[in-house]
Design an enzyme around this catalytic site. Structure first.
Site, PDB file in Angstrom:
ATOM      1  N   LYS A  39    -153.906 -15.187 -45.314  1.00 48.55           N
ATOM      2  CA  LYS A  39    -154.357 -15.101 -43.912  1.00 48.55           C
ATOM      3  C   LYS A  39    -153.492 -14.106 -43.143  1.00 48.55           C
ATOM      4  CE  LYS A  39    -157.523 -16.528 -43.872  1.00 48.55           C
ATOM      5  NZ  LYS A  39    -158.223 -17.307 -44.857  1.00 48.55           N
ATOM      6  N   ARG A  94    -169.868  -8.742 -40.703  1.00 53.99           N
ATOM      7  CA  ARG A  94    -169.751  -8.542 -42.147  1.00 53.99           C
ATOM      8  C   ARG A  94    -168.911  -7.313 -42.491  1.00 53.99           C
ATOM      9  NH1 ARG A  94    -174.555 -10.776 -44.895  1.00 53.99           N
ATOM     10  NH2 ARG A  94    -174.510  -9.028 -46.306  1.00 53.99           N
ATOM     11  N   HIS A 144    -136.172 -17.177 -59.748  1.00 54.32           N
ATOM     12  CA  HIS A 144    -136.514 -16.364 -60.926  1.00 54.32           C
ATOM     13  C   HIS A 144    -136.890 -14.935 -60.544  1.00 54.32           C
ATOM     14  CE1 HIS A 144    -136.199 -19.837 -63.475  1.00 54.32           C
ATOM     15  NE2 HIS A 144    -137.018 -20.506 -62.685  1.00 54.32           N
ATOM     16  N   GLU A 189    -154.267 -10.482 -44.247  1.00 55.44           N
ATOM     17  CA  GLU A 189    -155.561  -9.888 -43.940  1.00 55.44           C
ATOM     18  C   GLU A 189    -155.779  -9.617 -42.465  1.00 55.44           C
ATOM     19  OE1 GLU A 189    -158.086 -13.968 -44.839  1.00 55.44           O
ATOM     20  OE2 GLU A 189    -159.075 -12.071 -45.107  1.00 55.44           O
ATOM     21  N   ASN A 215    -179.075  -2.353 -49.530  1.00 57.39           N
ATOM     22  CA  ASN A 215    -177.771  -2.985 -49.782  1.00 57.39           C
ATOM     23  C   ASN A 215    -177.590  -3.061 -51.286  1.00 57.39           C
ATOM     24  OD1 ASN A 215    -177.566  -3.476 -47.090  1.00 57.39           O
ATOM     25  ND2 ASN A 215    -177.658  -5.695 -47.232  1.00 57.39           N
ATOM     26  N   GLY A 216    -176.347  -2.926 -51.759  1.00 60.96           N
ATOM     27  CA  GLY A 216    -176.095  -3.041 -53.195  1.00 60.96           C
ATOM     28  C   GLY A 216    -175.714  -1.706 -53.785  1.00 60.96           C
ATOM     29  N   TRP A 226    -171.532  -0.098 -45.187  1.00 66.81           N
ATOM     30  CA  TRP A 226    -170.124  -0.222 -45.575  1.00 66.81           C
ATOM     31  C   TRP A 226    -169.969   0.702 -46.775  1.00 66.81           C
ATOM     32  CZ3 TRP A 226    -167.146  -2.712 -49.603  1.00 66.81           C
ATOM     33  CH2 TRP A 226    -165.827  -3.035 -49.242  1.00 66.81           C
ATOM     34  N   GLU A 277    -152.640 -19.418 -49.490  1.00 65.65           N
ATOM     35  CA  GLU A 277    -153.675 -19.180 -48.478  1.00 65.65           C
ATOM     36  C   GLU A 277    -153.029 -18.719 -47.166  1.00 65.65           C
ATOM     37  OE1 GLU A 277    -156.697 -18.725 -48.364  1.00 65.65           O
ATOM     38  OE2 GLU A 277    -157.292 -19.151 -46.313  1.00 65.65           O
ATOM     39  N   LYS A 303    -167.079  -9.599 -44.511  1.00 72.61           N
ATOM     40  CA  LYS A 303    -167.197 -11.052 -44.558  1.00 72.61           C
ATOM     41  C   LYS A 303    -167.814 -11.525 -45.854  1.00 72.61           C
ATOM     42  CE  LYS A 303    -167.064 -15.251 -43.082  1.00 72.61           C
ATOM     43  NZ  LYS A 303    -165.744 -15.892 -43.210  1.00 72.61           N
TER      44      LYS A 303
HETATM   45  C1  F6R Z   1    -160.329 -14.576 -46.870  1.00 71.58           C
HETATM   46  C2  F6R Z   1    -161.733 -14.584 -47.225  1.00 71.58           C
HETATM   47  C3  F6R Z   1    -162.119 -14.083 -48.579  1.00 71.58           C
HETATM   48  C4  F6R Z   1    -163.266 -14.928 -49.144  1.00 71.58           C
HETATM   49  C5  F6R Z   1    -163.772 -14.330 -50.457  1.00 71.58           C
HETATM   50  C6  F6R Z   1    -164.854 -15.180 -51.079  1.00 71.58           C
HETATM   51  O1  F6R Z   1    -160.119 -15.107 -45.598  1.00 71.58           O
HETATM   52  O2  F6R Z   1    -162.564 -14.972 -46.463  1.00 71.58           O
HETATM   53  O3  F6R Z   1    -161.034 -14.068 -49.457  1.00 71.58           O
HETATM   54  O4  F6R Z   1    -162.809 -16.229 -49.345  1.00 71.58           O
HETATM   55  O5  F6R Z   1    -164.275 -13.039 -50.219  1.00 71.58           O
HETATM   56  O6  F6R Z   1    -165.930 -15.335 -50.222  1.00 71.58           O
HETATM   57  P1  F6R Z   1    -166.949 -16.536 -50.398  1.00 71.58           P
HETATM   58  O7  F6R Z   1    -166.213 -17.806 -50.129  1.00 71.58           O
HETATM   59  O8  F6R Z   1    -168.039 -16.275 -49.399  1.00 71.58           O
HETATM   60  O9  F6R Z   1    -167.432 -16.476 -51.820  1.00 71.58           O
END
Ligand code: F6R
Length: 609
Positions: free
Chosen positions: A486, A27, A505, A489, A99-100, A75, A482, A604
């Protein structure tokens, strides 16, 4: 994002806490810590900056046997990554993990400082520790003190608490951050994600917003936000049988890319008849409810948002319904004009993304017909709070970069678009063609995976590049977005996607021999238009990498590379073309030597705003 694990058991729980933290590593975090109650000695806390292994090494210096404890991966939000800011936080004889974000931590900190409490960290969490100690001092009843504390917190929290005065009890609570109770035989656990606890149980209770609980060896008591006792079913974790290790693969991401044929097949299981889709999957009265839908709004974040963008093309073309798509972080703060009979669709892998969850909650006052969650986690908050649910069956996704979650979301969305088309009596040939295409999808994805070796060779050409452009048209434009996400990131190369017609443009000014341009060029009705756009790139010396069907007849020449994909019908083509782009980012990241499964600065599951 932060992770919580807690345990009360007859056996030594330290290895369980550590293994739990290890399972939450995916995560994203920057420090870790554990607090255990050592019989005869009180609470012993150990914290370390960096990886869980550092914490483990620190604990190994003074091993202890204990039966009650809490642990955390942090985090950083309030205060930089440092040992003093790592959880658990202590106050007098108690320890807490959180958390939060506590939004009113400022005034609380001031009040507690005035009362004589000394802060040793910059975190919002330490405020909760001192507040609980303060209430306990006023009235030495831990449950009452916990409730008084919760009543004063504004913001989001999942909390785990232990106190030296109650050596047989673990307290926990949730509001805006996920928390599950794991049930064992005469032992109980708590975690922010069931994955952390699959080492010890597959039986879970999912706490609802505002709940708090007291766990002991003998049992559990759960109360809602009005302090009334509540009972929930104990649910078996569906994906428990799936292996959580990397197996033969070097990274989770590669494993998850290769799991896509079976993840897609699992998602479609029981949803297709010979020439139509089985709408009953959505619930017993789905047929009637689908008939009422006249508009669609889709809300999601990141990769899941890209899945929504593809779905807009399908829903408008196939079902003939207006559809708009928005990122959740914007949607949640604006007054949306909602036409009558609009369905809100939220899409999320985790079902715990703070912005998406807040968007769903925000939508409840906006006059929607209903909400549908398309999600990969059955017990998640999003699924529980939506009116309808459509589960993707990708299995646990550990790699931070979403791969199999994305293609299963697309699969579910194509299925849903077909269900809407069917309900609205759209052309039966189109519906049966979609059903046939969906059946061939796992096989085509398997074929696309054979491109792995070819893409690995290509990856070296990106090694020294600073930027890349991705181009697509129609449903393949969001696939280009997308692909760019990828690459950014996990390889840290700046990448942007454009609808190919937009090139002239503005972005064409960037194109020269140092700019790789990736095009997604399936043989569809927009191919000829795309070919003209690609000529604009070649004329400026841009290096072209075309992902295309063999029949596409694209120009050959120096600086042009073609990667050929199997022919796929228009509806499923965006799903098939996602595969080589995932492989491209993976192999470029390997060349660049980045941390593929845990890219820097990313988490994550983004459970804070
Ligand atoms: C990129 C990625 C993020 C998630 C985003 C939403 O590879 O994984 O952009 O797609 O943080 O996460 P979820 O789908 O869990 O709401």
């Amino acid at each position: 994002m932060c992770g919580i694990v807690g345990a009360i058991a007859k056996r030594n729980i330290t290895p369980i806490l550590i293994e739990g933290l290890r399972r939450l590593e995916y995560r994203g975090y920057d420090s870790a810590g554990v607090a255990v109650l050592v019989p005869g000695k009180g609470i012993q806390r150990t914290r370390a900056v960096g990886k869980v292994i550092e914490l483990e090494n620190a604990l190994a210096k003074e091993p202890v046997q204990c039966h009650l404890g809490i642990a955390h991966t942090r985090w950083a939000t309030h205060g930089k990554p440092a040992e003093r800011n790592a959880h658990p936080h202590l106050s007098e004889r108690l320890a807490i993990v959180h958390n939060g974000i506590i939004e009113n931590h400022g005034p609380l900190r001031k009040r507690l400082t005035d009362l004589g409490y000394t802060f040793t960290s910059e975190t919002d969490t330490e405020v909760v520790a001192h507040l609980l100690a303060h209430h306990y001092k006023e009235k030495p009843d831990l449950l009452c003190a916990f409730r008084s504390t919760l009543a004063e917190l504004h913001g989001a929290y999942a909390l785990g608490v232990i106190h030296q005065d109650e050596p047989d009890t673990l307290y926990c609570a949730r509001m805006g951050s996920p928390l599950v109770i794991g049930e064992g035989s005469e032992e109980r656990f708590v975690a922010s994600d069931p994955l952390a606890l699959l080492q010890v149980t597959d039986q879970f209770i999912y706490l609802e917003e505002g709940d708090h609980a007291r766990l002991s060896l003998e049992g559990r008591d759960i109360w809602n936000r009005r302090n009334l006792p509540v009972e929930y079913p104990v649910l078996r974790y569906e994906h428990a049988a799936l292996s959580l290790d990397k197996g033969e693969y070097r990274h989770y991401m590669l494993k998850e890319i290769h799991e896509q044929p079976s993840a897609i097949a699992n998602t479609l299981e029981g949803t297709l008849a010979e020439d139509h889709v089985l709408t009953a999957v959505l619930g017993p009265d789905a047929e009637t409810r689908l008939q009422d839908i006249q508009n669609i709004h889709i809300v999601a974040c990141g990769t899941s948002y890209h899945a929504g963008l593809v779905a807009r093309y399908w829903i408008e073309e196939q079902a003939g319904l207006p559809c708009q798509v928005e990122v959740a972080s914007e949607y949640r703060y604006r007054q949306v004009a909602v036409p009558g009979n609009t369905l809100l669709i939220t899409i999320s892998q985790s079902g715990e993304t703070a912005d998406t969850l807040a968007a769903l909650r925000h939508s409840k006052q906006q006059g929607y017909l209903a909400s549908l969650a398309i999600c990969n986690v059955a017990g998640s908050s999003l699924v529980r709070e939506a009116d309808w649910r459509l589960l993707t069956k990708a299995g646990p996704e550990i790699g931070v970069a979403s791969t199999k979650a994305f293609t299963t979301q697309l699969t579910a969305l194509l299925w849903f678009s077909t269900a809407l088309a069917q309900t609205n009596n759209r052309a039966p040939e189109m519906i049966s063609a979609n059903v046939r295409a969906l059946r061939t999808l796992p096989g085509l994805v398997e074929q696309a995976l054979y491109l792995d070796g070819r893409i690995e060779q290509l990856a070296a050409t990106f090694a020294n590049k600073q930027h890349a452009l991705f181009l697509g048209r129609g449903t393949h434009y969001p696939i280009a977005m997308e692909g760019a996400l990828k690459l950014k990131e996990i390889s840290y190369i700046h990448a942007e996607a454009y609808a190919a017609g937009e090139l002239k443009h503005g972005p064409l000014a960037l194109v020269d021999e140092d700019m790789p341009v990736v095009s997604i060029a399936p043989s569809d009705s927009l191919l000829e238009k795309l070919k003209s756009n690609l000529q604009e790139v070649r004329a400026r010396g841009g290096q072209l990498i075309n992902f295309a069907c063999e029949t596409a007849e694209l120009d050959n020449g120096d600086g042009i590379t073609h990667i050929h994909l199997p022919p796929a019908s228009d509806s499923i083509s965006p799903i098939v073309y996602s595969i080589p782009l995932q492989l491209l980012s993976y192999h470029v990241a390997l060349v660049k030597g980045t941390d593929v499964d845990k890219p820097r600065n990313l988490a994550k599951s983004v459970t804070v705003e």
